[in-house]
Structure formats: C-alpha cells, structure tokens
Design an enzyme around this catalytic site. Structure first.
Site, PDB file in Angstrom:
ATOM      1  N   HIS A  67       0.816  -1.217   0.000  1.00 61.61           N
ATOM      2  CA  HIS A  67       0.000   0.000   0.000  1.00 61.61           C
ATOM      3  C   HIS A  67       0.855   1.274   0.000  1.00 61.61           C
ATOM      4  O   HIS A  67       0.698   2.115  -0.901  1.00 61.61           O
ATOM      5  CB  HIS A  67      -0.981  -0.025   1.179  1.00 61.61           C
ATOM      6  CG  HIS A  67      -1.733   1.261   1.359  1.00 61.61           C
ATOM      7  ND1 HIS A  67      -2.595   1.768   0.411  1.00 61.61           N
ATOM      8  CD2 HIS A  67      -1.742   2.153   2.388  1.00 61.61           C
ATOM      9  CE1 HIS A  67      -3.108   2.910   0.842  1.00 61.61           C
ATOM     10  NE2 HIS A  67      -2.598   3.171   2.039  1.00 61.61           N
ATOM     11  N   GLU A  96       0.883   6.235  12.996  1.00 61.54           N
ATOM     12  CA  GLU A  96      -0.453   5.845  13.476  1.00 61.54           C
ATOM     13  C   GLU A  96      -0.515   4.360  13.848  1.00 61.54           C
ATOM     14  O   GLU A  96      -1.142   3.980  14.841  1.00 61.54           O
ATOM     15  CB  GLU A  96      -1.501   6.141  12.401  1.00 61.54           C
ATOM     16  CG  GLU A  96      -2.907   5.832  12.845  1.00 61.54           C
ATOM     17  CD  GLU A  96      -3.879   5.747  11.683  1.00 61.54           C
ATOM     18  OE1 GLU A  96      -5.052   5.480  11.946  1.00 61.54           O
ATOM     19  OE2 GLU A  96      -3.457   5.917  10.515  1.00 61.54           O
ATOM     20  N   ASP A  97       0.147   3.510  13.056  1.00 59.79           N
ATOM     21  CA  ASP A  97      -0.070   2.063  13.184  1.00 59.79           C
ATOM     22  C   ASP A  97       1.051   1.282  13.856  1.00 59.79           C
ATOM     23  O   ASP A  97       0.908   0.093  14.110  1.00 59.79           O
ATOM     24  CB  ASP A  97      -0.292   1.452  11.781  1.00 59.79           C
ATOM     25  CG  ASP A  97      -1.553   2.002  11.140  1.00 59.79           C
ATOM     26  OD1 ASP A  97      -2.470   2.352  11.881  1.00 59.79           O
ATOM     27  OD2 ASP A  97      -1.591   2.076   9.903  1.00 59.79           O
ATOM     28  N   ASP A 158      -3.433   8.339  -1.409  1.00 63.11           N
ATOM     29  CA  ASP A 158      -3.795   7.268  -0.473  1.00 63.11           C
ATOM     30  C   ASP A 158      -5.232   6.814  -0.718  1.00 63.11           C
ATOM     31  O   ASP A 158      -5.536   5.622  -0.809  1.00 63.11           O
ATOM     32  CB  ASP A 158      -3.617   7.811   0.959  1.00 63.11           C
ATOM     33  CG  ASP A 158      -4.057   6.811   2.020  1.00 63.11           C
ATOM     34  OD1 ASP A 158      -3.700   5.628   1.905  1.00 63.11           O
ATOM     35  OD2 ASP A 158      -4.751   7.219   2.965  1.00 63.11           O
ATOM     36  N   ASP A 278     -22.747  12.929 -27.639  1.00 63.70           N
ATOM     37  CA  ASP A 278     -21.486  13.564 -27.239  1.00 63.70           C
ATOM     38  C   ASP A 278     -20.730  12.722 -26.213  1.00 63.70           C
ATOM     39  O   ASP A 278     -20.337  13.184 -25.168  1.00 63.70           O
ATOM     40  CB  ASP A 278     -21.699  14.993 -26.745  1.00 63.70           C
ATOM     41  CG  ASP A 278     -22.703  15.078 -25.607  1.00 63.70           C
ATOM     42  OD1 ASP A 278     -23.453  14.108 -25.415  1.00 63.70           O
ATOM     43  OD2 ASP A 278     -22.737  16.113 -24.908  1.00 63.70           O
TER      44      ASP A 278
END
Length: 752
Positions: A67, A96-97, A158, A278
């Site tokens: 990721h 954060e993780d 992200d 169109d």
C-alpha cells in the site's frame, strides 16, 4: 484502509521479490525528480516502512507494505510530486499504526517530512468515527492547505489506492468509503486540478455504490469500442492534415467520456445510451513556446471550425480566464460530418496546459513563475477557505462547515472587477453582496446596493464574468437573516452568521430559560443533553442554539413542548413493546442486540428485513421506497428507529459519508411474503384507450394493486405517475417489461 494479521502459510521469498520489484519500479519512475542524496533517503524511508509493517496484511491478504509503495508510485507518476512526498507516502501510516514516534521521523528525515507525516496522521482513521469527527478530520485536512498542500495531495493518492483495492472490503465498508470519497475527495481533487484522479475516483465510487449501472455502461463502451475508434480516426484525419501543414508539433487524442459522466448524462437527460451523441472528446495538444500558446490555440480553433460546424453555446475560453484550480484550455463542441452527425467536444491546449490539467497544482508549481493569473485565482479561493476555517469554531459546526466548503469545490467561477480594474474570482451564482464581503467584511456588512457596469442593482443581483462592480454602503445598514437566502460564498455566509449570532445571543439565552422553566412545570428536569437532543430532532433544529433561538424569538411556542412530551411518551410505550428495550442510537448497540437475536449466524450483524419486524424497530424510507431485492442498508436514526434505504437513494451519499457510524448491514429474506410500494413514471405518445391498456396490464394480467395514479398530457405526449404494490425487484421488472410492450409507451422508469 483496515489491516489484519494473517498467520496463513505464504511464500515469503516470492513476496520479498515482489516488494523489491515494486520498490525498484518506484525508484525508476522517480529518477528524473531526484537530486543529491534523495535516493538514499527514499531507501531509508522504504526500509523503515517495510520493517514497521512487516507483520501487517491488508484485507486482501497482501503484505501491507504494498500500500505505501503504491501511494508513493501514484504521488510521483500520476501527480508529479518529488522526493519529500515519496518519503512521506512510504511512511504515511507508520506513526499511526506502529511503535515509531514522530520524533524518530524528524531525527531521520528532518522537520519538513515530520510535519507532513503529522498532518497525514491527524486526518487518518476517518471511517472509525461518527459524523462530527469525520467532518472535524476533513476540517483538519483543509487547515493543512495553509501549511503544506502536499499533505492533501498525498492523502488523495492514499484514497485513490484504497478505492482501487476496495473490492476486498465488506459491502457496508465499500458503501461508506465510496460515499465519503464521492462526497469530499472527488470534489477536492477537482478543485486542486487533478482531473484524471477526480474522474477515476468518481468512476470507482459508481462501481461500488451502483454496480449494475457501472457494469452496464462499461459493457456498452467495450462493445462500441471498435466503431468508436473508427469514428474518432475519421474525425481527426482532416485536423491532423491541417496541423501538419501549419507546422505545429502536436498530439491528437480521442477518448470516451468517463463512465460517471455518461451515467450522469443518462440520468439527467433520461436518454438511452444509444442516443447519447457527445460521448466523444478529442484533445489537441500543441507543443509551442509559452508566449505563442494563446494565438496557436485560437488558430487551431479556427481550423477545426473550418471543417466542423460549432455549437455557439458550447464555446468555453479558459485560456483568457483560467479556472482557480489552474485549468487552462479552449473547449468547443462541433457537429461531425457523415451520414449520422454526432456532437464531439474538442479541447485545444498546450503541453504545459495539459500537464497542469492532468496533474493539477503539483505541475502548476513547475510553471507558476510564468503566470501569476492562476496564482491570484487560486489564492482568492484559498483565502476564502482560510477565512471560513479561522471562524468556523465561532460560527458553525464542523458538519455545516464541510457542507459550505464542499459546495465551493465543484462550482464554476465568475471573473469580475473592481472600478480600479482588480480581478476578483467568485463562485458561479455569486451576488453583489458576495462581492462586497470579498472586498472587506465591513463593506459587506454595511452594503445597501451596488452599481454593476454603472447600473444600480440590488444586493441579490447575480454577477456575470466581465462585470465591473462598485459597492454602496451606509453606516445604518446591518446584516439580516434574509441575506443568507441569496449569498453563495463561504466567506459571506460565515461573516453574516457571525453578525447575526452576536446580535441573537440574548434570544438564545432567553429561549433556554423559557424552555427550562416550562419543562420543569411539565415534570421534566433537569434540561440534560439527551433531552436537548430529543427536542432538537423533534423540532428539526440544526443545533441547540438554533432550538433555543427559535423559542426566544417566538417562532416556536412553549405550548408545543406539551405536544412533544405526549409524543415522546407514546414513542417510549411503543419501544417497550419491542424485544429491544434500549433506544438504538448507534451501530454498536444495534449489532449487540442483533447477535442476541441471531446467535452466531452469518447475518448476526445485520437486519433480516421481513423476518425481524417484531424484533427490531425498522421502517422502509419514504425517500426511496426500497423493495425486496434492492441493494439496501440500514440507518440508525435518533428518534425513529432504523430506516432502510436503497444504496441508490438520493440521500444515500450524504448518509453514508457524513454519518458512517450509524449505518448497518441489511439483508432481504424470502421466508416472509411482503408487499412494497413502488413508484413508476410512464412516458409515451397519447392515443385513445392508452390508459385503459396500461391499467389492464397492471390489474388484470399481472394482478397488481394500484395505490395511486396521475397522468398529464401535453401536445400529444403523456407522462403518468403510478404507485403500486409489488413483492420484489423481479416482480417489478416483469411489470416494467409488460408495460413497455403497450402500444404508445416509450419508456418506464422507477422513481426515487
């Protein structure tokens, strides 16, 4: 995006090779942007991220490090960001993780990287919170516009990768994430000039919110690809010939419109796919020096219109007046030649303009020394956002703020001038009063009128591009609530609310005292937050201040509190008769009760519609009238239990994006036979006995009960609206197919 640890047997050596392959591709793509020790720092960021995330896996089962590498790849390849952004993208989830602290990031990579990572960390975890927290996170993200716009650009990368890999998520998460992306992130990408990313986000949102419509358009585009490519080649042949003769270095591209834009056109015009002409856009990109761009583009416009007749209403000149997101291009729509004429949009621009159009402000920085007009336009919009953010804590809730700012993201603009010739960029629909507030807060507050092109106009007069405006003021003038009905800019709304709230504080205080005293008489004391919220929902007030203000001003009478108490007691008695005693205020309490009812069954975290009617208090939403077989979700309301909505409901995007914490899964069950109201619109050419045939098909042949029927005929064309009872979507489909066979009926569609 959610992560999970999976102790499944995996070929770790193969994964290690794949990780290195993706990392090397990233470095190869980034090479033109790198200087000095950039490659070493990127390697250090990659190794730190890979180590920090080594035990983590995505919902798809892939290593989590895929990721951040993918986000970094999007940053460099699709947005054009440099080394600092690549490092930040690789590290955007570690604080954060994982155990890594922000101070460590600063020690290794410096203050600039740490500041961007801090900004990204503050706006993460959006889907785990309630609506006010979601809005607050978005507010924090917009605040970073003032500090470093790269925070938002990396966040968009992200979000784009999360949307590209959304297939591995649960259906309810897909709906929440896609709806929020459509509600906030696609408009933001548009405002920042990221056209390609905006279009892809919209397409992916449609793919998950309305999968059948998406698949249908994608299939039809694929089926018509060969004939479409042939048509485009024939169309551009004479243009290519003239471009070569004129000596322009150029590229000509033909492409279909995005799936979402086609879907919008089908919905808006109520036209079948085969009749949309169109669908095509041709882009002419000229490689010319900056000083020759404008003349070259108009020369090519002249050449194109020599071959094809233009629609005079569809000429858009964003070269003379660029959009505030930096977009520059010349657009015209022309009629193709041949047996069957089709409208084709032709976009004419330079290589520089095309790069800015695709990559937005990341590309704009590269050229901004050449053109201050776009800087001025963007700074004008940015100053309005900063103004709203600076005052939002005083004037409005985070949710209202996001709504106001969101409305400014997609709008077209008008370019107007002061009497001294200063350019002012306002959103489309702006009035003379919006202009006055843009000049200065005091000018807006004291404005009594304006002269537009030397003609006296009222405050509500809508401005057009090219207008010259002079404001007229009076020291006796005061802002009025009525002004909020016609101003459209965030700055004007914010300032007017400031003045009004200051003036009305006394009414709020008085209203609260009055309500508190009357409730005490009715035996309800004290005035708690829960009671205030119930009153706010009952009287449809925006917030507690709005509620008390309306009582203080006399818009609501105190006697109405007695009616509220009576209705509240009736609702409580109804709730007590249900198996679930506690009020259902969020998905956690609902899920807990459902698991008690279902045990460990597969659908224990969702409502089985048709089976739980006597166990869970739910109703079918009137705004979209869901029927068995529709793709649906449950929404936990404050005072009305759970409401079932179609995912295609007009209100679905707002509910799913702003109130994701109150959404719950819902499943249809076939055990119980139920009847639902479906609303159909029938159009066609009028003839004698037409309605008799329609009602015969419905009532006699298909044995369906008609609840309501209205019809109008104008100049031989009829439109009828029918409400009828059906059992599920297949039943409804059979009915629609039968009605379409009736002579004179051209189309039948479901309403709502």
């Amino acid at each position: 995006m959610s992560k999970t640890v999976e102790p499944v047997a995996i070929d770790l050596e193969q994964e290690r090779k794949e990780i290195l392959k993706r990392y090397r591709k990233l470095l190869h793509t980034a090479r033109p942007y790198l200087q000095d020790d950039d490659a070493k720092l990127i390697k250090k960021a990659f190794l730190m991220s890979a180590d920090a995330h080594k035990e983590m896996r995505r919902k798809s089962g892939e290593p989590y490090i895929y990721h951040p590498i993918a986000v970094a790849q999007i940053c460099v390849e699709e947005i054009g960001l440099g080394a600092t952004s690549i490092m930040c993208a690789l590290l955007h989830d570690v604080v954060e993780d994982t155990e890594i602290e922000l101070s460590e990031i600063e020690g290794y990579f410096g203050k600039n990287v740490a500041k961007i990572i801090d900004g990204l960390t503050k706006i993460s975890g959006v889907f785990d919170y309630g609506s006010s927290q979601q809005a607050e996170n978005f507010r924090k993200m917009l605040l970073t516009l003032s500090d470093d716009i790269r925070v938002i650009l990396i966040k968009l990368a992200d979000r784009l990768h999360n949307m590209r890999t959304l297939g591995s998520m649960a259906r309810d998460k897909q709906l929440k994430i896609a709806s929020e992306t459509f509600y906030l992130y696609a408009p933001l990408a548009h405002r920042l000039g990221l056209h390609a990313i905006k279009s892809e986000l919209e397409d992916l949102c449609l793919k998950y919110t309305e999968p059948e419509a998406y698949k249908d358009i994608a299939r039809k585009l694929k089926e018509t690809k060969t004939s479409r490519e042939g048509f485009i080649q024939n169309f551009i042949r004479p243009i290519e010939k003239d471009l070569n003769e004129m000596g322009f270095k150029h590229v000509v591209k033909g492409r279909p419109k995005s799936i979402y834009s086609i879907y919008n056109k089908l919905k808006k015009n109520n036209t079948p796919f085969e009749e949309i002409y169109d669908l095509f856009a041709v882009r002419v990109i000229l490689n010319v020096p900056a000083e020759q761009e404008k003349a070259a583009c108009w020369a090519v416009y002249s050449m194109v219109t020599d071959h094809y007749k233009p629609n005079p209403d569809r000429l858009k000149d964003w070269i003379s007046n660029p959009k505030s997101n930096g977009y520059e291009s010349l657009h015209t729509t022309v009629m193709s030649s041949g047996k069957r004429g089709r409208w084709v949009e032709v976009q004419i621009r330079s290589t520089r303009m095309d790069e800015i159009a695709e990559k937005g402000f990341a590309a704009h920085w590269k050229y901004k020394g050449n053109d201050t007009r776009t800087n001025t336009a963007f700074e004008s919009w940015l100053s309005q956002i900063r103004e709203a953010l600076d005052n939002s804590d005083k004037t409005q809730s985070a949710v209202d703020l996001v709504d106001d700012i969101r409305s400014s993201l997609y709008n077209e603009e008008v370019f107007v001038y002061t009497p001294k010739g200063k350019l002012v960029v306002l959103k489309d629909g702006a009035t003379a009063l919006d202009f006055a507030f843009e000049i200065h807060t005091e000018v807006g507050a004291r404005c009594i009128g304006a002269k537009v092109n030397n003609r006296l106009v009222p405050l509500s007069h809508k401005l057009k591009t090219g207008d010259i405006i002079e404001c007229m003021t009076s020291p006796k003038q005061k802002p009025s609530e009525d002004w909020l009905q016609f101003v459209v800019t965030t700055k004007a709304k914010s300032r007017i609310k400031d003045y009004i709230k200051e003036a009305n504080k006394s009414h709020v205080i008085m209203g609260r005292d009055m309500v508190e005293h009357r409730l005490k008489v009715l035996g309800i004391t004290p005035l708690t937050l829960e009671v205030t919220n119930q009153l706010r929902a009952y009287f449809n007030a925006k917030d507690s201040n709005d509620l008390f203000y309306r009582f203080g001003k006399g818009y609501l009478q105190l006697d109405e509190l007695k009616r509220w108490k009576s209705d509240r007691e009736a609702h409580e008695r109804k709730q007590e008769a249900k198996a679930i005693k506690e009020p259902l205020m969020d998905t956690k309490s609902v899920t807990k009760e459902l698991k008690k009812l279902h045990g460990d069954k597969k659908n224990a975290d969702g409502i089985l519609i048709g089976e739980d009617m006597d166990k869970v208090d739910y109703t079918l939403a009137k705004c979209c009238n869901p029927i068995a077989g529709d793709d649906v979700f449950g929404f936990v309301t404050i005072n009305e239990g759970i409401k079932i909505h179609r995912t295609a409901c007009p209100n679905a995007t707002e509910l799913l994006s702003r109130h994701g914490d109150r959404v719950i899964k819902a499943f249809w069950t076939s055990q119980v036979q139920m009847s639902f109201v479906a609303h159909l619109v029938i159009r066609g050419t009028d003839r004698m006995g037409l309605m008799s045939d329609v009602t015969r098909v419905i009532s006699q042949e298909l044995k369906v009960n008609i609840q309501n029927l209205s019809i109008g005929v104008k100049e031989g064309i009829f439109e009828g609206k029918i409400a009828l009872m059906v059992s599920d979507t297949s039943h409804l489909e059979t009915l629609v197919n039968s009605l379409e066979q009736v002579e004179g009926v051209i189309e039948v569609e479901r309403e709502g």
